[in-house]
Design a protein around this motif. Structure first.
Motif, PDB file in Angstrom:
ATOM      1  N   VAL A 180       0.850  -1.191   0.000  1.00  0.00           N
ATOM      2  CA  VAL A 180       0.000   0.000   0.000  1.00  0.00           C
ATOM      3  C   VAL A 180       0.888   1.244   0.000  1.00  0.00           C
ATOM      4  O   VAL A 180       1.892   1.285   0.721  1.00  0.00           O
ATOM      5  CB  VAL A 180      -0.898   0.013   1.263  1.00  0.00           C
ATOM      6  CG1 VAL A 180      -1.870   1.185   1.246  1.00  0.00           C
ATOM      7  CG2 VAL A 180      -1.650  -1.307   1.401  1.00  0.00           C
ATOM      8  N   PRO A 181       0.552   2.281  -0.783  1.00  0.00           N
ATOM      9  CA  PRO A 181       1.319   3.534  -0.688  1.00  0.00           C
ATOM     10  C   PRO A 181       1.292   4.071   0.734  1.00  0.00           C
ATOM     11  O   PRO A 181       0.247   4.033   1.410  1.00  0.00           O
ATOM     12  CB  PRO A 181       0.582   4.478  -1.654  1.00  0.00           C
ATOM     13  CG  PRO A 181      -0.165   3.581  -2.594  1.00  0.00           C
ATOM     14  CD  PRO A 181      -0.538   2.379  -1.781  1.00  0.00           C
ATOM     15  N   ALA A 182       2.422   4.548   1.226  1.00  0.00           N
ATOM     16  CA  ALA A 182       2.515   5.002   2.610  1.00  0.00           C
ATOM     17  C   ALA A 182       1.544   6.144   2.909  1.00  0.00           C
ATOM     18  O   ALA A 182       1.097   6.300   4.046  1.00  0.00           O
ATOM     19  CB  ALA A 182       3.944   5.435   2.920  1.00  0.00           C
ATOM     20  N   ALA A 183       1.196   6.936   1.890  1.00  0.00           N
ATOM     21  CA  ALA A 183       0.279   8.057   2.096  1.00  0.00           C
ATOM     22  C   ALA A 183      -1.182   7.661   1.939  1.00  0.00           C
ATOM     23  O   ALA A 183      -2.075   8.493   2.121  1.00  0.00           O
ATOM     24  CB  ALA A 183       0.619   9.177   1.113  1.00  0.00           C
ATOM     25  N   HIS A 184      -1.453   6.404   1.607  1.00  0.00           N
ATOM     26  CA  HIS A 184      -2.828   5.937   1.393  1.00  0.00           C
ATOM     27  C   HIS A 184      -3.550   5.793   2.735  1.00  0.00           C
ATOM     28  O   HIS A 184      -2.933   5.396   3.731  1.00  0.00           O
ATOM     29  CB  HIS A 184      -2.790   4.587   0.668  1.00  0.00           C
ATOM     30  CG  HIS A 184      -4.087   4.173   0.067  1.00  0.00           C
ATOM     31  ND1 HIS A 184      -5.143   3.711   0.807  1.00  0.00           N
ATOM     32  CD2 HIS A 184      -4.497   4.155  -1.239  1.00  0.00           C
ATOM     33  CE1 HIS A 184      -6.144   3.411   0.008  1.00  0.00           C
ATOM     34  NE2 HIS A 184      -5.786   3.671  -1.241  1.00  0.00           N
ATOM     35  N   GLY A 243       2.147   5.918  -5.729  1.00  0.00           N
ATOM     36  CA  GLY A 243       0.725   6.161  -5.537  1.00  0.00           C
ATOM     37  C   GLY A 243      -0.147   5.608  -6.635  1.00  0.00           C
ATOM     38  O   GLY A 243      -1.320   5.993  -6.760  1.00  0.00           O
ATOM     39  N   GLY A 244       0.395   4.675  -7.426  1.00  0.00           N
ATOM     40  CA  GLY A 244      -0.346   4.158  -8.573  1.00  0.00           C
ATOM     41  C   GLY A 244      -1.420   3.151  -8.244  1.00  0.00           C
ATOM     42  O   GLY A 244      -2.243   2.826  -9.102  1.00  0.00           O
ATOM     43  N   GLY A 245      -1.436   2.623  -7.032  1.00  0.00           N
ATOM     44  CA  GLY A 245      -2.443   1.637  -6.671  1.00  0.00           C
ATOM     45  C   GLY A 245      -1.904   0.657  -5.647  1.00  0.00           C
ATOM     46  O   GLY A 245      -0.824   0.857  -5.069  1.00  0.00           O
ATOM     47  N   LEU A 246      -2.665  -0.411  -5.436  1.00  0.00           N
ATOM     48  CA  LEU A 246      -2.286  -1.467  -4.504  1.00  0.00           C
ATOM     49  C   LEU A 246      -1.867  -2.701  -5.287  1.00  0.00           C
ATOM     50  O   LEU A 246      -2.263  -2.892  -6.430  1.00  0.00           O
ATOM     51  CB  LEU A 246      -3.458  -1.840  -3.598  1.00  0.00           C
ATOM     52  CG  LEU A 246      -4.302  -0.733  -2.974  1.00  0.00           C
ATOM     53  CD1 LEU A 246      -5.406  -1.345  -2.117  1.00  0.00           C
ATOM     54  CD2 LEU A 246      -3.440   0.213  -2.161  1.00  0.00           C
TER      55      LEU A 246
END
Length: 311
Positions: A180-184, A243-246
């Motif tokens: 997961v992106p850390a900022a998600h 940040g492109g997705g999971l």
């Protein structure tokens, strides 16, 4: 049967066909025409007085006679290759173990094991290559590999139906993870609830063999939105960081996650287990093979630690 006129070329072609699984793939690998490959196999089968390859719609596999010839051919070809290396002043075959590994094992597990072997057995040479499970299993059967690291998922069937069965040792069994992106928003906790995966964007790769997407959480009750398609595991992880997705990842890849990625367990629903297997033919491993197997087991246990928090 008369093997007196059998050429080394025919034996090499035979091993390549068995390893590649089709005449077409073997021809491409060797730089031959398909008809040239067919002629070499036909000459070998005439010498053997038996069919060595079973021709099937999905490729070829060794017949019982083919397995006998392959076992002997491997000894001959390995001795010839060892002689050539010795004459060239290169390390001899006696100090070499041939290892195959599935793609994600090359990011952490294999390098960790090789680094340990350089410290404990500096004279031991490991020659390795990446491949999918079908290719690695064929290479084991063809005698081109001594050991192979394979990934397995439920219902954990054997990697092939050939006889005799391969020897399979489970090195680890762990639940599939989510990158997961850390900022998600999903990265704020220590786990992700499976219900929160609905409506997410995914980074996946196509698996043509089973017509499914690798990287999407299994069993989602919706058509997933695929934002990016990538075959390489590290490329997927960097797309996650951007940040492109999971994307899903095996637990052993957690240590390879770049900055900006959190690798988290998923809770709710059935557990998605994955096994890491070490495979070889059903005969005792050499002392060198046992050392490599031990290093792989140790490295697998080292990767079986709790995931570090990503920043």
């Amino acid at each position: 049967m008369d093997f007196s006129d059998v050429s080394l070329t025919a034996l090499r072609v035979f091993r390549t066909v068995a390893e590649q699984g089709t005449f077409t793939a073997a021809a491409a690998s060797l730089g031959y025409t398909q008809s040239a490959v067919s002629r070499q196999i036909a000459s070998l089968e005439r010498a053997a007085g038996a069919e060595l390859l079973e021709r099937r719609r999905d490729g070829v596999r060794l017949t019982p006679a083919g397995r006998v010839v392959m076992r002997r051919a491997t000894v001959v070809l390995d001795e010839i290759d060892a002689t050539a290396r010795e004459l060239s002043g290169l390390p001899g075959q006696a100090g070499t173990v041939r290892l195959g590994w599935f793609p994600s094992a090359g990011a952490v597990l294999v390098p960790r094991a090789l680094a340990a072997l350089r410290r404990t057995d500096p004279g031991l040479q490991v020659v390795s290559r990446e491949g999918g499970t079908p290719a690695l299993v064929r290479a084991l059967r063809a005698g081109s590999l001594d050991l192979a690291l394979l990934a397995s998922m439920p219902p954990f069937r054997p990697p092939d139906t050939e006889s005799p069965p391969l020897v399979l040792q489970t090195l680890t069994e762990r639940a599939l993870r989510l990158a997961v992106p850390a900022a998600h928003p999903l990265a704020r906790g220590d786990f992700v609830d499976v219900a929160d995966l609905r409506g997410q964007r995914w980074i996946a790769s196509s698996s043509s063999a089973e017509d499914r997407l690798m990287g999407v959480w299994p069993g989602l009750d919706e058509r997933p939105e695929i934002a990016h398609i990538a075959r390489d595991w590290l490329a997927k992880l960097h797309l996650v960081a951007a940040g492109g997705g999971l994307t899903t990842v095996p637990a052993l890849l957690a240590a390879a996650a770049p900055p900006g990625v959190r690798v988290l367990p998923v809770r709710g629903g059935p557990q998605e287990q994955r096994r890491l297997l070490l495979a070889h033919l059903p005969h005792p491993l050499t002392d060198l093979g046992l050392r490599v197997a031990s290093a792989l087991r140790t490295a697998a246990l080292e990767t079986d630690e709790p995931t570090r928090p990503e920043l």
